[in-house]
Structures are given as structure tokens and as C-alpha cells.
Design a protein around this motif. Structure first.
Motif, PDB file in Angstrom:
ATOM      1  N   GLU A 175     -13.597   4.750  23.067  1.00  0.00           N
ATOM      2  CA  GLU A 175     -13.010   3.810  24.019  1.00  0.00           C
ATOM      3  C   GLU A 175     -13.447   2.383  23.704  1.00  0.00           C
ATOM      4  OE1 GLU A 175     -10.421   3.221  26.757  1.00  0.00           O
ATOM      5  OE2 GLU A 175     -11.352   5.104  27.365  1.00  0.00           O
ATOM      6  N   GLN A 176     -14.700   2.223  23.350  1.00  0.00           N
ATOM      7  CA  GLN A 176     -15.258   0.894  23.095  1.00  0.00           C
ATOM      8  C   GLN A 176     -14.783   0.308  21.771  1.00  0.00           C
ATOM      9  OE1 GLN A 176     -19.540   0.832  22.954  1.00  0.00           O
ATOM     10  NE2 GLN A 176     -19.660  -1.380  22.618  1.00  0.00           N
ATOM     11  N   HIS A 177     -14.801   1.123  20.710  1.00  0.00           N
ATOM     12  CA  HIS A 177     -14.566   0.589  19.371  1.00  0.00           C
ATOM     13  C   HIS A 177     -13.196   0.915  18.785  1.00  0.00           C
ATOM     14  CE1 HIS A 177     -18.711  -0.736  19.006  1.00  0.00           C
ATOM     15  NE2 HIS A 177     -19.130   0.468  19.370  1.00  0.00           N
ATOM     16  N   GLY A 178     -12.521   1.908  19.299  1.00  0.00           N
ATOM     17  CA  GLY A 178     -11.281   2.325  18.683  1.00  0.00           C
ATOM     18  C   GLY A 178     -11.528   2.977  17.335  1.00  0.00           C
ATOM     19  N   LEU A 179     -10.497   3.010  16.493  1.00  0.00           N
ATOM     20  CA  LEU A 179     -10.588   3.669  15.183  1.00  0.00           C
ATOM     21  C   LEU A 179     -10.096   2.735  14.074  1.00  0.00           C
ATOM     22  CD1 LEU A 179      -9.230   7.150  16.256  1.00  0.00           C
ATOM     23  CD2 LEU A 179     -11.502   6.757  15.287  1.00  0.00           C
ATOM     24  N   ARG A 180     -10.724   2.879  12.946  1.00  0.00           N
ATOM     25  CA  ARG A 180     -10.328   2.121  11.757  1.00  0.00           C
ATOM     26  C   ARG A 180      -9.960   3.126  10.673  1.00  0.00           C
ATOM     27  NH1 ARG A 180     -12.853   0.014   6.960  1.00  0.00           N
ATOM     28  NH2 ARG A 180     -12.063  -2.073   6.427  1.00  0.00           N
ATOM     29  N   SER A 181      -8.737   3.031  10.170  1.00  0.00           N
ATOM     30  CA  SER A 181      -8.303   3.926   9.097  1.00  0.00           C
ATOM     31  C   SER A 181      -7.817   3.106   7.916  1.00  0.00           C
ATOM     32  CB  SER A 181      -7.192   4.873   9.580  1.00  0.00           C
ATOM     33  OG  SER A 181      -6.123   4.157  10.135  1.00  0.00           O
ATOM     34  N   VAL A 182      -8.174   3.559   6.727  1.00  0.00           N
ATOM     35  CA  VAL A 182      -7.777   2.900   5.492  1.00  0.00           C
ATOM     36  C   VAL A 182      -7.063   3.926   4.626  1.00  0.00           C
ATOM     37  CG1 VAL A 182      -8.554   1.673   3.432  1.00  0.00           C
ATOM     38  CG2 VAL A 182      -9.738   1.323   5.605  1.00  0.00           C
ATOM     39  N   GLY A 183      -5.847   3.593   4.194  1.00  0.00           N
ATOM     40  CA  GLY A 183      -5.075   4.533   3.387  1.00  0.00           C
ATOM     41  C   GLY A 183      -4.508   3.883   2.145  1.00  0.00           C
ATOM     42  N   LEU A 184      -4.366   4.686   1.101  1.00  0.00           N
ATOM     43  CA  LEU A 184      -3.757   4.232  -0.143  1.00  0.00           C
ATOM     44  C   LEU A 184      -2.360   4.820  -0.251  1.00  0.00           C
ATOM     45  CD1 LEU A 184      -6.782   4.668  -2.594  1.00  0.00           C
ATOM     46  CD2 LEU A 184      -6.065   2.602  -1.365  1.00  0.00           C
ATOM     47  N   LEU A 185      -1.371   3.955  -0.415  1.00  0.00           N
ATOM     48  CA  LEU A 185       0.028   4.376  -0.478  1.00  0.00           C
ATOM     49  C   LEU A 185       0.581   4.136  -1.874  1.00  0.00           C
ATOM     50  CD1 LEU A 185       1.337   2.748   2.841  1.00  0.00           C
ATOM     51  CD2 LEU A 185       0.239   4.972   2.537  1.00  0.00           C
ATOM     52  N   ASN A 186       0.972   5.203  -2.542  1.00  0.00           N
ATOM     53  CA  ASN A 186       1.644   5.054  -3.829  1.00  0.00           C
ATOM     54  C   ASN A 186       3.037   4.468  -3.626  1.00  0.00           C
ATOM     55  OD1 ASN A 186      -0.446   6.151  -5.462  1.00  0.00           O
ATOM     56  ND2 ASN A 186       0.138   8.205  -4.778  1.00  0.00           N
ATOM     57  N   ALA A 187       3.604   3.938  -4.686  1.00  0.00           N
ATOM     58  CA  ALA A 187       4.932   3.328  -4.574  1.00  0.00           C
ATOM     59  C   ALA A 187       6.005   4.380  -4.318  1.00  0.00           C
ATOM     60  CB  ALA A 187       5.255   2.534  -5.835  1.00  0.00           C
ATOM     61  N   GLU A 188       5.927   5.511  -5.021  1.00  0.00           N
ATOM     62  CA  GLU A 188       6.956   6.544  -4.917  1.00  0.00           C
ATOM     63  C   GLU A 188       6.453   7.730  -4.108  1.00  0.00           C
ATOM     64  OE1 GLU A 188       9.802   5.683  -5.945  1.00  0.00           O
ATOM     65  OE2 GLU A 188       9.183   3.944  -7.140  1.00  0.00           O
ATOM     66  N   ALA A 189       7.397   8.518  -3.639  1.00  0.00           N
ATOM     67  CA  ALA A 189       7.073   9.667  -2.786  1.00  0.00           C
ATOM     68  C   ALA A 189       6.385  10.769  -3.566  1.00  0.00           C
ATOM     69  CB  ALA A 189       8.349  10.211  -2.140  1.00  0.00           C
ATOM     70  N   GLU A 190       5.480  11.466  -2.888  1.00  0.00           N
ATOM     71  CA  GLU A 190       4.827  12.656  -3.428  1.00  0.00           C
ATOM     72  C   GLU A 190       4.931  13.753  -2.378  1.00  0.00           C
ATOM     73  OE1 GLU A 190       0.864  11.933  -4.686  1.00  0.00           O
ATOM     74  OE2 GLU A 190       1.371  10.139  -5.829  1.00  0.00           O
ATOM     75  N   ASN A 191       5.950  14.603  -2.500  1.00  0.00           N
ATOM     76  CA  ASN A 191       6.212  15.596  -1.468  1.00  0.00           C
ATOM     77  C   ASN A 191       5.158  16.694  -1.392  1.00  0.00           C
ATOM     78  OD1 ASN A 191       8.498  14.297  -0.592  1.00  0.00           O
ATOM     79  ND2 ASN A 191       9.913  15.554  -1.772  1.00  0.00           N
ATOM     80  N   SER A 192       4.249  16.728  -2.372  1.00  0.00           N
ATOM     81  CA  SER A 192       3.172  17.711  -2.297  1.00  0.00           C
ATOM     82  C   SER A 192       2.155  17.354  -1.218  1.00  0.00           C
ATOM     83  CB  SER A 192       2.458  17.822  -3.646  1.00  0.00           C
ATOM     84  OG  SER A 192       1.874  16.584  -4.006  1.00  0.00           O
ATOM     85  N   SER A 193       2.228  16.120  -0.727  1.00  0.00           N
ATOM     86  CA  SER A 193       1.317  15.652   0.323  1.00  0.00           C
ATOM     87  C   SER A 193       2.080  15.477   1.624  1.00  0.00           C
ATOM     88  CB  SER A 193       0.689  14.315  -0.076  1.00  0.00           C
ATOM     89  OG  SER A 193       0.008  13.738   1.027  1.00  0.00           O
ATOM     90  N   PRO A 194       1.494  15.885   2.766  1.00  0.00           N
ATOM     91  CA  PRO A 194       2.156  15.672   4.056  1.00  0.00           C
ATOM     92  C   PRO A 194       2.343  14.199   4.380  1.00  0.00           C
ATOM     93  CG  PRO A 194       0.366  17.266   4.248  1.00  0.00           C
ATOM     94  CD  PRO A 194       0.236  16.631   2.903  1.00  0.00           C
ATOM     95  N   ILE A 195       1.523  13.323   3.753  1.00  0.00           N
ATOM     96  CA  ILE A 195       1.634  11.887   4.003  1.00  0.00           C
ATOM     97  C   ILE A 195       1.918  11.162   2.691  1.00  0.00           C
ATOM     98  CG2 ILE A 195       0.350  11.623   6.150  1.00  0.00           C
ATOM     99  CD1 ILE A 195      -2.196  11.408   4.551  1.00  0.00           C
ATOM    100  N   GLY A 196       2.828  11.740   1.909  1.00  0.00           N
ATOM    101  CA  GLY A 196       3.101  11.209   0.581  1.00  0.00           C
ATOM    102  C   GLY A 196       4.433  10.508   0.456  1.00  0.00           C
TER     103      GLY A 196
END
Length: 330
Positions: A175-196
């Protein structure tokens, strides 16, 4: 031939739970999800009229339980599903711009996440990192799985309250700090990943400057490592459901935890101040999500309508075939 004025009846399934949901603190209980079915056979040409004439009941059920499963309607194809969304339900379009591996099928209809069938997709609100995510998420079963593949659902307020009682210090720090997320996004799709999905498809552009502008409008930051986008998201852990006044678990913590071992370090999450999250407590929360959820097996023609602001969803692993389509509404 069925009457044009077909009404809907509420039916019970063994998987439903009678729990405190959107009215958690009042003690009022509802079957979750609400399952509605026509009282008579509905011909294809009567589909739109039947749903339109029963919208008051559908909306009331969605308000009380947060999730409505429409079963027994002649919805057979992606085109039928698109017609139901546009003509019958009437929700304003919310074009998808997220990381999930999916593509557009027709009109306002997309594939559900195309991650490999052996991968589970943990609980989340769709696009919860946005200040104004879609308020409605709709799923349609065009082809039911041979086994597994349920879209499990969970009341966000219910799980927030349960975790707050069991791990009060953890919730207080979130509640106090929230969340910090850092992600790396490739240019093209990678369907082997749920977030690709890749940044080009996610932001509907081939231009880095356009992607940067879109991320900036979200109040977030996008940097570059060659053609790989590094996105940093700072977000609150919880939100208040303005309609009902309840707090919801509006973050991607469980999603991150479930994928952390298979993402090859592509995504990292901490408290908003950068300190590490307590692995043991997060793991316990992950187990609580599974224990409290409801998973109704898909049947061909099913449409599952979710209030995305108060209901989380996930995907269980499955044995093909399985074709679930999705749409999003404001």
C-alpha cells in the motif's frame, strides 16, 4: 420455433462457489459466476434480439457477482461472437495494446493468449497497469479443450481481504510503496512466451519514438538496448472499485511470480522503492489465489463476461485442441 421473447434462467454448476464477492464486508453471498441460459431454444436469427431483451438481467448479474457465463446460445463462430459484442451487448470498443501473445481475428475479436498449452497463465486483471484499463473482458469458446484449459476466475476484493488478514504487514508495505516492474520487450513477437507480443505489436507501431510517446502517456518510461525496449512501470498495488467502494488486488504480482522461472530474467518486480519482495509470502499468496478460485470447464458456444475491475482471471494448462477468443470493452 422458439418465441422471439425468450427469457433467461439462472442455472447451477458444481464448480460454482457461494462466497462474499463484490459486497465482501456486507456478508451478502452470490453464486460465482452467475450462469445464465435461455429458457427455450434460440434460433440463430433470434440471438441478438434475445440477448438485447435480457440485458437488464445480464447487467444486474454482472453487478452482483462480477462474472456471468452465458451458456446454451447459438454462438458458433468468431463472427457470431463479434455480432454479440457489437450489436447485443453494446460495450464501447477497447483496442488491445498489451504484452499478451495474441492477434486480431475479426472486428473486435482477438485470440486469447497464444502461449503454449503446457504453460499456465497466472491470475491478473487485463491491462491492470493502465490508469484506465478495460472495464469488461469477454471470452468465447469456439472449440472446447480436450482436457483442462479452464479460464479460472477470482474475486479481486475477496483475495485482497484474505491476504490483508493473513499478511497485514506485507499488504501495508504494498500500500505504501506500490510495485516496480522492469521488462525487456523484443521487437518481434515470440509466441512461445505468454508475454512475448513484442513492442511493435504491443504499441501498434514500427517507430521507437511513437512507442516512447505511448508509454509516456501512461506515465511510465521506455528505454532502448539496441532494438529491445526496456520498460519500467511504477504502479499502485491496489485500486478502489469506485462503483462499490471496495479495494481490489489490481496488480501483476501473481502474474510475475508465476512466470519468473520461465522468463529468463526478462521481467523483474520489486516493491516500488526497489527493495526485494518476500518470496515466501508471495508464494503463499500464489497458493491462496489458486485455492479461492473457480474454474468452470469450457463448452463450445460459451461466453464468459467479466467485470475486469473486480474479477481476476487465469488460464490453466490444457490438452489441445482449444480455441478461446477474447474481446475488451470500456
Amino acid at each position: 420455433m422458439a418465441s422471439i421473447n425468450v427469457t433467461l434462467k439462472e442455472i447451477k454448476l458444481p464448480q460454482q462457489k457461494l462466497v462474499n464477492l463484490v459486497t465482501y464486508n456486507s456478508g451478502e453471498k452470490h453464486l460465482f459466476p452467475t450462469v445464465l441460459s435461455p429458457t427455450d431454444n434460440v434460433a440463430t436469427h433470434q440471438l441478438i434480439t434475445t440477448i438485447k431483451s435480457n440485458m437488464a438481467q445480464i447487467e444486474e448479474s454482472l453487478l452482483s457477482s462480477g462474472a456471468v457465463l452465458l451458456r446454451g446460445f447459438p454462438i458458433l463462430t468468431a463472427s457470431d461472437f463479434n455480432d454479440v459484442i457489437v450489436e447485443a451487448l453494446g460495450y464501447e470498443d477497447f483496442p488491445y495494446e498489451g504484452l499478451g501473445s495474441r492477434h486480431k481475428v475479426i472486428g473486435r475479436v482477438y485470440t486469447a493468449n497464444e502461449a503454449p498449452p503446457e504453460k499456465k497463465i497466472p491470475f491478473h486483471h487485463e491491462l491492470s497497469h493502465l490508469s484506465q484499463p478495460p472495464s469488461k473482458v469477454l471470452f468465447f469458446c469456439e472449440e472446447e479443450p480436450k482436457s483442462g484449459g479452464e479460464t479460472a476466475i477470482l474475486s479481486s476484493n475477496l483475495i485482497y481481504e484474505l491476504i490483508r488478514k493473513k499478511h497485514p504487514d506485507f499488504v501495508a508495505k504494498l500500500e505504501q510503496h506500490g510495485l516496480r516492474s522492469v521488462g525487456l520487450l523484443n521487437a518481434e513477437a515470440e509466441n512461445s512466451s505468454p508475454i512475448g507480443r513484442g513492442w511493435k505489436a504491443t504499441f501498434s507501431t514500427d517507430e521507437k519514438s511513437v512507442a516512447e510517446e505511448k508509454v509516456a502517456k501512461m506515465g511510465q518510461k521506455l528505454e532502448w538496448i539496441g532494438d529491445v525496449g526496456k520498460i519500467t512501470l511504477l504502479s499502485p498495488a491496489f485500486k478502489v472499485d469506485q462503483l462499490r467502494g471496495n479495494k481490489t488486488w489490481a496488480n501483476t504480482l501473481i502474474l510475475w511470480y508465476g512466470w519468473r522461472d520461465s522468463s529468463d530474467g526478462q521481467f523483474k518486480m520489486t516493491y516500488g522503492d526497489g527493495t526485494p519482495l518476500p518470496e515466501e509470502i508471495v508464494g503463499d499468496c500464489f497458493r491462496m489465489f489458486e485455492e479461492e478460485s473457480v474454474a468452470v470447464p469450457w463448452k463450445k458456444g460459451d461466453v464468459l463476461l467479466l467485470d475486469n475491475l473486480i474479477v481476476l482471471h487465469s488460464r490453466r494448462s490444457f490438452q489441445p485442441p482449444r480455441r478461446i477468443l477474447a474481446s475488451f470493452g470500456k
